[in-house]
Scaffold this motif. Sequence first.
Motif, PDB file in Angstrom:
ATOM      1  N   LYS A   6      77.028 109.438 104.697  1.00 50.49           N
ATOM      2  CA  LYS A   6      78.446 109.437 105.028  1.00 50.49           C
ATOM      3  C   LYS A   6      79.315 109.023 103.833  1.00 50.49           C
ATOM      4  N   ASP A   7      78.886 108.023 103.071  1.00 53.68           N
ATOM      5  CA  ASP A   7      79.662 107.591 101.902  1.00 53.68           C
ATOM      6  C   ASP A   7      79.682 108.661 100.824  1.00 53.68           C
ATOM      7  N   ASP A   8      78.542 109.357 100.648  1.00 50.74           N
ATOM      8  CA  ASP A   8      78.482 110.423  99.635  1.00 50.74           C
ATOM      9  C   ASP A   8      79.447 111.557  99.965  1.00 50.74           C
ATOM     10  N   SER A  10      82.065 111.503 101.948  1.00 50.12           N
ATOM     11  CA  SER A  10      83.455 111.040 101.924  1.00 50.12           C
ATOM     12  C   SER A  10      83.989 110.993 100.494  1.00 50.12           C
ATOM     13  N   SER A  11      83.159 110.483  99.564  1.00 50.37           N
ATOM     14  CA  SER A  11      83.567 110.404  98.167  1.00 50.37           C
ATOM     15  C   SER A  11      83.746 111.794  97.566  1.00 50.37           C
ATOM     16  N   ALA A  12      82.826 112.720  97.883  1.00 50.36           N
ATOM     17  CA  ALA A  12      82.905 114.077  97.341  1.00 50.36           C
ATOM     18  C   ALA A  12      84.149 114.811  97.850  1.00 50.36           C
ATOM     19  N   VAL A  13      84.465 114.659  99.130  1.00 46.71           N
ATOM     20  CA  VAL A  13      85.653 115.304  99.697  1.00 46.71           C
ATOM     21  C   VAL A  13      86.919 114.720  99.072  1.00 46.71           C
ATOM     22  N   PHE A  79      86.466 108.756 110.829  1.00 46.25           N
ATOM     23  CA  PHE A  79      86.113 108.299 112.170  1.00 46.25           C
ATOM     24  C   PHE A  79      84.598 108.133 112.343  1.00 46.25           C
ATOM     25  N   PHE A  80      83.824 108.624 111.385  1.00 49.31           N
ATOM     26  CA  PHE A  80      82.369 108.455 111.459  1.00 49.31           C
ATOM     27  C   PHE A  80      81.986 107.145 110.781  1.00 49.31           C
ATOM     28  N   THR A  81      81.251 106.321 111.512  1.00 48.31           N
ATOM     29  CA  THR A  81      80.877 105.000 110.995  1.00 48.31           C
ATOM     30  C   THR A  81      79.380 104.854 110.750  1.00 48.31           C
ATOM     31  N   SER A  82      78.584 105.812 111.182  1.00 48.39           N
ATOM     32  CA  SER A  82      77.138 105.715 110.976  1.00 48.39           C
ATOM     33  C   SER A  82      76.787 106.026 109.526  1.00 48.39           C
ATOM     34  N   GLU A  83      75.551 105.768 109.173  1.00 42.45           N
ATOM     35  CA  GLU A  83      75.121 105.928 107.782  1.00 42.45           C
ATOM     36  C   GLU A  83      75.051 107.388 107.352  1.00 42.45           C
ATOM     37  N   SER A  84      74.711 108.283 108.277  1.00 48.79           N
ATOM     38  CA  SER A  84      74.576 109.704 107.928  1.00 48.79           C
ATOM     39  C   SER A  84      75.374 110.583 108.895  1.00 48.79           C
ATOM     40  N   VAL A  85      75.678 111.806 108.432  1.00 53.71           N
ATOM     41  CA  VAL A  85      76.417 112.775 109.235  1.00 53.71           C
ATOM     42  C   VAL A  85      75.677 114.107 109.171  1.00 53.71           C
ATOM     43  N   GLU A  86      75.581 114.781 110.309  1.00 49.60           N
ATOM     44  CA  GLU A  86      74.951 116.099 110.363  1.00 49.60           C
ATOM     45  C   GLU A  86      76.028 117.185 110.430  1.00 49.60           C
TER      46      GLU A  86
END
Length: 360
Positions: A6-8, A10-13, A79-86
Amino acid sequence: MIIVNKDDISSAVKQAKAMIKPSLLALENSLRFTAKQSRLFIRTNSGGVRFTTMIPCKCDKGKIDFIISVRLISSTLPFFTSESVEFIPDSRKKVVLLKSTELQVELKTIPLEVWASCKPRANWNIDVPIKADTLAYLVERTAYASDTKDSSDNRAMLNFSITSEGILNVTGLDLYRFAICTSKDKMDDFTKMSFTIPVKTLQAILPYLKDEEIVHLKKYTNEYAITSKRVAIYGHTPAADYYNIASYLTKYPSNSIRVDRKIFLRCCEVAAITNRTKISINIGENLMEISASGNGGKVENRMKIDGVVKSKFCVNPLFIMDILKKCPDQEIQMFYSKDGTRPLFFRGNDHIDMVLPIRC
């Protein structure tokens, strides 16, 4: 399906969004996501500049490709708080599902056909490697000279040129001044070249190159690219003739003095309190007077010099202060003319700066 941190993502966007200029075209306000095995590429194509960044991912297919509005994706990810996003695209519904343990959101995709004619070039006839920190220093040192309030988009550029001796010069140029900074590293394998890049584009991408070791400057006719292992930016360069200022550099005024940079800067700052558009510099045999007058009163500052030829000229104090703030040297050599009408040149160890005088 694509799984990313999720952090990756978010940073890329956030990086990609910074490279987008507002437009009515769907292509210029969108991000293209292309997953290949363990890498996810996020690309933009806006305002004539194409930007690419890459993050690691897990992909269950050979290749997954879709386009999303930058506004939708950037407003959804927080709005996503988990470590990963699919990311689960559905070509039949023309949507992509963003899913985590606590949330799932469907976003409408944009047809891939809008991107058909925007494939970046694979082959370049010039490819010059440079240290990322060297590039950042050269840009930071010269960008001020292309950033006045009167700068239009076609003037707010930096010119990159490699001389026949293998020296990289970066030049900023505007209506009133120019700045040239030279790389201290001589290139062993090089091709003489010249191209320009918008200042705002460079300032937007440089923060994301700080963790890179080597950056490549590439050119093919009127196309340019700045690439690293993780980030790439592509665009078209205007004609470089505007930056052909070699003739200026051989026409220094014959008179010069060496001044203490910090003292000179302080005198200009004090004078600018009274008048922020014009200060007077009067060079005598042993003293230089920096003065100004205006609604706030009158200021006169004096500093010791080893001057021989007397002269007097007026300049915009903001332009002089920009040079003195950027200069890394303790002492700087100032070239001037006796009649005070020719440009002022400031020369240090690896840079040349010029300011045009104004009418007194």
